[in-house]
Write an enzyme that holds these catalytic residues in place. Structure first.
Site, PDB file in Angstrom:
ATOM      1  N   ARG A  56       0.929  -1.203   0.083  1.00 41.97           N
ATOM      2  CA  ARG A  56      -0.029   0.003  -0.009  1.00 41.97           C
ATOM      3  C   ARG A  56       0.793   1.094  -0.090  1.00 41.97           C
ATOM      4  NH1 ARG A  56      -4.206  -2.170   4.627  1.00 41.97           N
ATOM      5  NH2 ARG A  56      -5.116  -3.963   3.429  1.00 41.97           N
ATOM      6  N   ASP A  58       2.358   4.893  -0.296  1.00 42.01           N
ATOM      7  CA  ASP A  58       1.605   6.031   0.167  1.00 42.01           C
ATOM      8  C   ASP A  58       1.806   7.330  -1.135  1.00 42.01           C
ATOM      9  OD1 ASP A  58       1.171   5.519   2.563  1.00 42.01           O
ATOM     10  OD2 ASP A  58       3.378   6.226   3.344  1.00 42.01           O
ATOM     11  N   ARG A 203      11.148   5.083   5.175  1.00 49.82           N
ATOM     12  CA  ARG A 203      11.417   6.550   5.529  1.00 49.82           C
ATOM     13  C   ARG A 203      11.919   6.915   6.694  1.00 49.82           C
ATOM     14  NH1 ARG A 203       5.658   8.290   3.396  1.00 49.82           N
ATOM     15  NH2 ARG A 203       6.499  10.637   4.069  1.00 49.82           N
TER      16      ARG A 203
END
Length: 250
Positions: A56, A58, A203
């Site tokens: 999924r 972003d 991240r």
């Protein structure tokens, strides 16, 4: 879907530039990669589609090798899907491979490991042509120090220190098989290959590793953050546009 028709199960490998989309997963009030795939591919399969994605991603995140799976009663041969998809999809979403799979295939749960890349443009002056594809860091970064620090994540660890709030309630323990940081000119690239990743994990790792590259954090300090399992001690969340889903292994 015509229930009388024989169902087939398809696995598509999809590349996309995530700049124009609010992530992969369908949302009520925003355009996503999943929505575009479902709506456009329905025209070549002849019925509404519901695809399941392996990751999924972003808003703003890119993919070389996202994988989607779905059931269909459409009869188009797998060998023709890549060409047919090109005629209906926008140029920033491309089906690069299509294959038939068994009914027990699941794009997300059948995945054994994934590779993510993260790119940083490390130069004093911004490059407008890279703004959607890398994190621009103006201060010089020590890629050797970051590469040394990132090696400490290889192995099986509790990655709670690099887990963002809001993700699914899953175990924070993950195994990283390979990790590294390399430089080519002004471009830095991190590579992470692991059996799974937590919400914003890559991240958050990169955001903390940049502190190492700037000399604000030592390798030992980075290792202590990993062991401490406290998100508040780690660095910022690196921006989404530098992240790429490279490949998924089954």
């Amino acid at each position: 879907m015509n229930d009388m028709a024989e169902q087939r199960y398809l696995k598509l490998t999809v590349a996309y530039d995530g700049t124009a989309y609010h992530g992969f997963q369908r949302q009520a009030n925003a355009i996503t990669v999943q929505q575009v795939l479902e709506e456009r591919l329905a025209t070549i399969f002849g019925h509404p589609l519901k695809v399941t994605g392996a990751a999924r991603t972003d808003a703003g995140v890119h993919a070389y090798g996202q994988v989607v799976g779905f059931a269909t009663s459409g009869t188009i041969p797998a060998a023709n899907i890549v060409r047919a998809a090109k005629s209906v999809l926008p140029p920033d979403i491309v089906v690069v491979k299509a294959e038939e799979v068994s009914a027990d295939f699941h794009a997300r749960f059948s995945a054994r490991s994934k590779i993510y890349l993260y790119r940083i443009y490390n130069a004093a002056v911004a490059d407008p042509f890279r703004r959607n594809y890398a994190w621009h860091v103006t201060q010089p970064l020590d890629e050797a120090a970051m590469d040394t620090a990132v090696q400490t994540v290889v192995g099986t660890h509790d990655f709670s220190a690099f887990r963002a709030a809001g993700g699914p309630p899953v175990s924070p323990v993950r195994t990283i098989y390979e990790a590294g940081c390399t430089r080519e000119g002004d471009m830095l690239e991190f590579r992470f290959w692991g059996n799974g990743f937590l919400y914003h994990m890559v991240r958050n790792l990169v955001g903390t590793l940049v502190d190492v590259g700037l000399g604000r954090l030592t390798r030992d300090g980075f290792t202590r953050i990993l062991a401490g399992r406290d998100r508040t001690r780690a660095g910022i969340t690196a921006p989404p546009q530098g992240l790429y889903l490279k490949e998924i292994f089954y």
